[in-house]
Enzyme design. Sequence first.
Site, PDB file in Angstrom:
ATOM      1  N   THR A 155     -28.253  69.821  77.495  1.00  0.00           N
ATOM      2  CA  THR A 155     -27.107  69.083  77.663  1.00  0.00           C
ATOM      3  C   THR A 155     -27.275  67.678  76.965  1.00  0.00           C
ATOM      4  OG1 THR A 155     -28.057  67.674  79.813  1.00  0.00           O
ATOM      5  CG2 THR A 155     -26.823  69.927  80.109  1.00  0.00           C
ATOM      6  N   HIS A 156     -26.033  67.124  76.559  1.00  0.00           N
ATOM      7  CA  HIS A 156     -25.988  66.055  75.651  1.00  0.00           C
ATOM      8  C   HIS A 156     -27.131  66.269  74.378  1.00  0.00           C
ATOM      9  CE1 HIS A 156     -24.294  63.803  79.008  1.00  0.00           C
ATOM     10  NE2 HIS A 156     -25.190  64.393  79.664  1.00  0.00           N
ATOM     11  N   SER A 277     -28.950  76.451  46.779  1.00  0.00           N
ATOM     12  CA  SER A 277     -28.145  75.043  46.206  1.00  0.00           C
ATOM     13  C   SER A 277     -28.618  75.196  44.564  1.00  0.00           C
ATOM     14  CB  SER A 277     -29.404  73.983  46.426  1.00  0.00           C
ATOM     15  OG  SER A 277     -29.196  73.152  45.579  1.00  0.00           O
ATOM     16  N   LYS A 283     -33.562  75.561  48.950  1.00  0.00           N
ATOM     17  CA  LYS A 283     -32.450  75.588  49.805  1.00  0.00           C
ATOM     18  C   LYS A 283     -31.811  76.777  50.199  1.00  0.00           C
ATOM     19  CE  LYS A 283     -30.506  72.488  51.360  1.00  0.00           C
ATOM     20  NZ  LYS A 283     -29.594  71.503  50.981  1.00  0.00           N
ATOM     21  N   GLU A 290     -20.661  76.826  58.010  1.00  0.00           N
ATOM     22  CA  GLU A 290     -20.159  75.429  57.932  1.00  0.00           C
ATOM     23  C   GLU A 290     -18.693  75.717  57.528  1.00  0.00           C
ATOM     24  OE1 GLU A 290     -22.783  72.879  55.319  1.00  0.00           O
ATOM     25  OE2 GLU A 290     -23.745  74.636  55.443  1.00  0.00           O
ATOM     26  N   TYR A 317      19.481  78.665  64.060  1.00  0.00           N
ATOM     27  CA  TYR A 317      18.677  78.615  62.933  1.00  0.00           C
ATOM     28  C   TYR A 317      18.848  77.496  62.182  1.00  0.00           C
ATOM     29  CZ  TYR A 317      16.555  79.554  58.683  1.00  0.00           C
ATOM     30  OH  TYR A 317      15.634  79.739  57.275  1.00  0.00           O
ATOM     31  N   GLN A 322      11.953  77.892  57.902  1.00  0.00           N
ATOM     32  CA  GLN A 322      11.468  78.537  56.671  1.00  0.00           C
ATOM     33  C   GLN A 322       9.883  77.972  56.602  1.00  0.00           C
ATOM     34  OE1 GLN A 322      13.606  79.832  53.197  1.00  0.00           O
ATOM     35  NE2 GLN A 322      12.298  78.388  52.029  1.00  0.00           N
TER      36      GLN A 322
HETATM   37  N1  ARG Z   1      13.876  82.476  54.192  1.00  0.00           N
HETATM   38  C1  ARG Z   1      14.590  82.227  55.366  1.00  0.00           C
HETATM   39  C2  ARG Z   1      13.728  81.983  56.263  1.00  0.00           C
HETATM   40  O1  ARG Z   1      12.421  82.244  56.273  1.00  0.00           O
HETATM   41  C3  ARG Z   1      15.430  83.372  55.816  1.00  0.00           C
HETATM   42  C4  ARG Z   1      16.390  83.015  56.767  1.00  0.00           C
HETATM   43  C5  ARG Z   1      17.374  82.526  55.959  1.00  0.00           C
HETATM   44  N2  ARG Z   1      18.729  82.185  57.070  1.00  0.00           N
HETATM   45  C6  ARG Z   1      19.705  81.351  56.547  1.00  0.00           C
HETATM   46  N3  ARG Z   1      20.705  81.352  57.090  1.00  0.00           N
HETATM   47  N4  ARG Z   1      19.372  80.822  55.326  1.00  0.00           N
HETATM   48  O2  ARG Z   1      13.523  81.153  57.180  1.00  0.00           O
END
Ligand code: ARG
Length: 457
Positions: A155-156, A277, A283, A290, A317, A322
């Site tokens: 611990t620690h 290395s 080494k 890592e 959307y 994207q």
């Molecule tokens: N390439 C777009 C994305 O990955 C697809 C959807 C695009 N839709 C739009 N209404 N422009 O988000």
Amino acid sequence: MKKLWGGRFTKSAEQWVDEFGASISFDQELVEEDIQGSLAHVTMLGKCGILLEDEVETIKQGLHVLLEKAKKQELAYTAAYEDIHLNLEKMLIDEIGPVGGKLHTGRSRNDQVATDMHLYLRKHVQEIITLINELQDAIIKQAEVNVETIVPGYTHLQRAQPISFAHHLLAYYWMLERDKERFTESLKRINISPLGAGALAGTTFPIDRHYTAGLLGFEGIYENSIDAVSDRDFIVEFLSNSSMTMMHLSRLCEELILWSSQEFGFVEIDDRFATGSSIMPQKKNPDMAELIRGKTGRVYGNLFGLLTVLKGTPLAYNKDMQEDKEGMFDTAQTLTGSLKIFSGMINTLTVNSEAMSKATKQDFSNATELADYLASKGLPFRDAHEIVGKLVLQCIEKGIFLLDLPLEDYQEASHLFGEDIYKVLDPYNAINRRNIAGGTGFSEIKKVLVNIKNKNK
Ligand code: ARG
């Protein structure tokens, strides 16, 4: 080049603007998912009488041609068609003629892209679960041969109490078990279909969303079309689950790095997972450990990146979304690779049990045993602690360890000490006496191993 959405435009963007807005350089990763989604969609359009059967057949044949080409990496994408969806649609039209333009009936790229991502993550999360399981197997195998390998527990990063090395390794088994649970649980939210939500409001065509969901192997559909196209929680969750697993791996990386240092000398990482290395011939560097520790940083970065992208985006959307892809692809690839490397590293790890056991004899990690000894003879634990603390100090001053201190000195400190303390102080006995549930006792570990071996089948 004429855009598939070009009707209301009078000017076209310059090429470099197109390139900036395009996602095709990375979303081509979704090519198979996109075609899979289109096949389901067009089959449904036929079943629902929205397209004629021969139209459906032609489109399907065209999609299969594209799928074969995609598998052979023969598709030539262009930023002029922005993304994977429009590139494929254009290729389909080129392949089968104007009927290809009917594929997009009752669908938007917004539900299309969301569908692709659900399919992509389902596949990758299933693979990740399998890989976690394999790593757990490797851990179990190492644990089985190291039940009686005694090592200082820390611990620690200060020596605390002797433990079985198997017990230490199995702590990681349990972390991974929770990771596996989290990924499995997340499949519930990944495996639902946004397809048919359209741009955001559904469609006037009499489509059957449950049918496409069934064809794609989804367990259900999004109940709200706006949510269906706006939701990226399932990706955030994936990145969060992946971050947690990477964090676990990173802790084990740190231990492997420490243990394989000359200062510890507890383990040796197999040559196949180490590097040399370019200047220092002696080494042997634990590079893979890592690197995985380092890659944990970028996975966290991907999580924070997406959370930040989504913050403040209004429904539904937005093009911002994207930006959800590269971090997701990168994380899936990073985690998958890290898990594979780890299984190899653990399976081939050489454990230097002698160095481990020697370490437990050259420290004070058995001091708690003495305090417990006095407490079990009726002395309040706090007083026992004080007495043993003084004895430790006495040893430090003399440059010896508790096992080297003569009985007279013990009895001078407390008459409760008897000859049997030397047995109690032995690290092996210290471990052997800790057979409580979840403890490091040898027989307890053996019991746990039997259970988890059955579980992990
Ligand atoms: N390439 C777009 C994305 O990955 C697809 C959807 C695009 N839709 C739009 N209404 N422009 O988000």
